[in-house]
Every structure is written in structure tokens, then in C-alpha cells.
Scaffold this motif. Sequence first.
Motif, mmCIF file in Angstrom:
data_model
loop_
_atom_site.group_PDB
_atom_site.id
_atom_site.type_symbol
_atom_site.label_atom_id
_atom_site.label_comp_id
_atom_site.label_asym_id
_atom_site.label_seq_id
_atom_site.Cartn_x
_atom_site.Cartn_y
_atom_site.Cartn_z
ATOM 1 N N UNK A 11 63.941 43.361 79.168
ATOM 2 C CA UNK A 11 63.113 44.024 78.159
ATOM 3 C C UNK A 11 61.689 43.462 78.167
ATOM 4 N N UNK A 12 61.520 42.258 78.694
ATOM 5 C CA UNK A 12 60.207 41.609 78.697
ATOM 6 C C UNK A 12 59.276 42.230 79.735
ATOM 7 N N UNK A 13 59.839 42.672 80.856
ATOM 8 C CA UNK A 13 58.997 43.061 81.994
ATOM 9 C C UNK A 13 57.957 44.137 81.682
ATOM 10 N N UNK A 14 58.268 45.164 80.904
ATOM 11 C CA UNK A 14 57.246 46.189 80.623
ATOM 12 C C UNK A 14 56.015 45.642 79.895
ATOM 13 N N UNK A 15 56.121 44.438 79.361
ATOM 14 C CA UNK A 15 54.994 43.850 78.643
ATOM 15 C C UNK A 15 54.181 42.903 79.528
ATOM 16 N N UNK A 16 54.510 42.860 80.828
ATOM 17 C CA UNK A 16 53.691 42.153 81.811
ATOM 18 C C UNK A 16 52.844 43.192 82.544
ATOM 19 N N UNK A 17 52.000 42.744 83.455
ATOM 20 C CA UNK A 17 51.119 43.701 84.133
ATOM 21 C C UNK A 17 51.546 43.910 85.579
ATOM 22 N N UNK A 18 51.060 44.969 86.182
ATOM 23 C CA UNK A 18 51.478 45.351 87.534
ATOM 24 C C UNK A 18 50.974 44.383 88.600
ATOM 25 N N UNK A 19 49.992 43.560 88.272
ATOM 26 C CA UNK A 19 49.452 42.610 89.250
ATOM 27 C C UNK A 19 50.158 41.267 89.236
ATOM 28 N N UNK A 20 51.247 41.151 88.491
ATOM 29 C CA UNK A 20 51.954 39.875 88.357
ATOM 30 C C UNK A 20 52.565 39.348 89.655
ATOM 31 N N UNK A 21 53.110 40.204 90.542
ATOM 32 C CA UNK A 21 53.781 39.687 91.740
ATOM 33 C C UNK A 21 52.882 38.750 92.556
ATOM 34 N N UNK A 22 53.420 37.555 92.846
ATOM 35 C CA UNK A 22 52.712 36.590 93.672
ATOM 36 C C UNK A 22 51.682 35.747 92.947
ATOM 37 N N UNK A 23 51.442 36.000 91.674
ATOM 38 C CA UNK A 23 50.407 35.285 90.933
ATOM 39 C C UNK A 23 50.830 33.841 90.639
#
Length: 428
Positions: free
Chosen positions: A244-256
Motif C-alpha cells: 500500500x506504501x508504493x503508490x506514495x513513492x515516485x517513479x524515479x525511486x528505482x536505483x536511488x
Amino acid sequence: MKLNPARAQRLAVSRSGLLGALLLTLATALPAARAGEIEVLHWWTSGGEARAAQALKASMQAKGHSWKDFAVAGSGGDSAITVLRSRVVSGNAPAAAQIKGPSLQAWAREGVLTSINEVARAERWDDLLPQVVSDQMKYRGDYIAVPVNVHRVNWLWVNPAVFARVGAKVPSSWDEFFAAAETLKKAGVIALAHGGQSWQDLTLLETVTLGVGGAEFYRQAFVLREASALNSPTMDKVLSTYKRIKPFTDRNAPGRDWNLATAMVIKGEAAMQLMGDWAKGEFLAVGSQPGKGFICTPAPGTAKSFIFVVDSFAMFKLKSPANSAAQKDLASAVMSPEFQEAFNLSKGSIPVRLGMKMDRFDDCAKASAQEFSTAAKQASLLPSIANGMAAPSSIEWALKDVVSQFWNSDKMSTAEAMKRMVEASRRQ
């Protein structure tokens, strides 16, 4: 032969002069004789961490030793360990390397670490450290590593200005978290800054596990790794909350990287981050102060609980006597009250040495130190599975893979994730 008083006095002065010259020569020569090179592998390369590492470098240089920095950035230390292994295999190990948890014993079993009992006994480390920490620093009763600090993992970092602007309430429960996240998202703000790296994915999950399932469930699932806990209705609820948390992160998160996620909170680009207290060092490095520029509060549902990470330096066998002497000085310096204070003030963590004065530390650190001490006495500290404290690296990596696959997949069910977590926990 009996000397007259005048001659006796002249001879005494002469001997005194010779003795003084000898002592001066020894005082000048001894540092050079002891001086050695200290090469230290670590991954403290971000702002607050780099400043903390400089404190250790300065301490060693003050003792006359030369410092050779062996810093490997990125991946929460994963890249650094890969580089270290190649160095050890080639017979060119550094004096010390940042290793922690069960991995210390794994390296010791390979016969590449050296005992530092001489320093530990002289300075009474057994009396200065909680047993849960000292036990991790030993192999077959010998100290083979020195602990540097204690991190609390289950923190929520908040930008209060962003919360005030959108009228959201800082959450203490998961229901409150999702209510705040909805408000933030509607206002066009990234609710949670996250770095999509496997260790960060698992760090987030272990925090959710503690908040949803409680301390005893966390212990069963990630310390004892019981199948009945990993595949249970409680874990199903944990995983559902996690996704449920993931939709509240941003699309640029991978690899950050984690510090870049912290920077998003500092700049107001995101409102919150769930991360260990190494994040505090990033706030402090830019002059931000707790209670003003940022708020630290226990992750939802985890007040009075403590997931810990203890950074430590493993000491490798060296061929040079001078470098071995410098290595012992390094171990002593790390455990000194002066270094424990200076380092942890910069790093955002708390001293691992018990009985330290906390006058110069902020309220976040004071609360963390008090709860760490209480949990140590009650034998209720919870080691971080995501940060190398609770399981052999083979199991840790297998769990990271499963959790990241679940986090990033729209098709994997909670039932399938639980099944894979059970299988991962059985890895050897």
C-alpha cells in the motif's frame, strides 16, 4: 673512589644531561618506530558520513600514523564487500574493513582476521559494551572487530514545513500514515522518499513488520526465521501494508541511493522517509536542526521498539609489525570516549560505549540511547535483517531478492511472496 662534593655535583649534572638527551631521543624516535599505515575500507561517502569518517582519520594522524582511505560508494556496502573479497583473495587485505553482524564470524572462519584481545582486555571492553554487541565482535572468545556506533533503523523522518503547508498530521500509526500520505499526494507532494535498491526495500519491510506485527513477531520472522511466522496471516497483513506504501513513492525511486532520498525530504520535494538514523547525518550536514528543519519520530507502530545496526571494523591479519601496531591504535581510538562522541555527533548515530555523556547530543539521539540501553538490559534488541545484523549473507541476499521482486511486481501475490520468503530463509 670518593668524589669531592663539587666534582660529584658536576657528574650528576652531566648524567642528568645525558639522561635528558636520551629521553628526548626516545620520545622523538618512538612515534616513528610505531608509525604505520592504516588502510580502512568503508562506504561512508555521503555528506554526514564523510564528515564522521574524517574524525577517525584525524584521530589516527594525531598518533603519527598515515591514513589510506579505501572508500567504496553505493549500495549500502554491497559494492565495498565485493571489492574487499577480491583484495583478501589476492593477499592484499586492508588493516580494517567495515563489516558487521554474522558476516564477522564468516570472515573469521576463513582465518583472515586477527585477535585484538590485547587492546580489548586492557580497556575492559566487556564492561563497556552490551553483551549483545560484544558477542558479535568475537569469534571463539576473541575480539576480532571493534564496534563503532549504534543505529536505530525504525525512524520516520519528516519535513515539518511540508506537513504544515498541506495541513497533514505527523503519523504514529499506519492508519495515520496512509491518511497523511493521501493528503500529501492530493497536494502534489511525494509522500515518501524511497530508494529502490534491494537493501532499502527490505529495510522498509522490516520496519513495516515491526509496526504491524510487533517485536515478538519480528523476532520469530527475521531472527529465528520460523516458517510459521513467515507464512502466516500476520505476515500477509504486513505484506499488504507494505504494498500500500508504493503508490506514495515516485517513479524515479528505482536505483536511488538512500542519501538522495533523504535530500528530497531536506529540500521539501518529499515529505517523509522511513530510514535508519544515518539519515540524520544528512540533515545535520546542511545545518538543519531536529524539531525545526526536520522531525524524527518512531516509524508507525514501533514506539519503544528498537531495530539496531552496529557498524564495526573487522581487523585483518597484516604482515608489517608497524601496521599491526597502528591497527591496535585504531581499535583503541574507535572505542575512546572522545571519538565515540565526535563520530556519532556527525554520523547521526549513538555511541556503542555504555555510560557515555549525551549532553552534546540532540533529543533524537538521547531518546535512542535511552531505549537502546533499556532494550539491552531486557535482552530485547532486534537486529536488522536488511542491514546485515540478523542472518548469514546468503539468507539476507535471498530475502532481499524476494522482497524487491514483490515490491516491484504487480502480479506476485502475498501468498507467493510468503512462500518464497520461507524458501529464502532456508538458504545455506
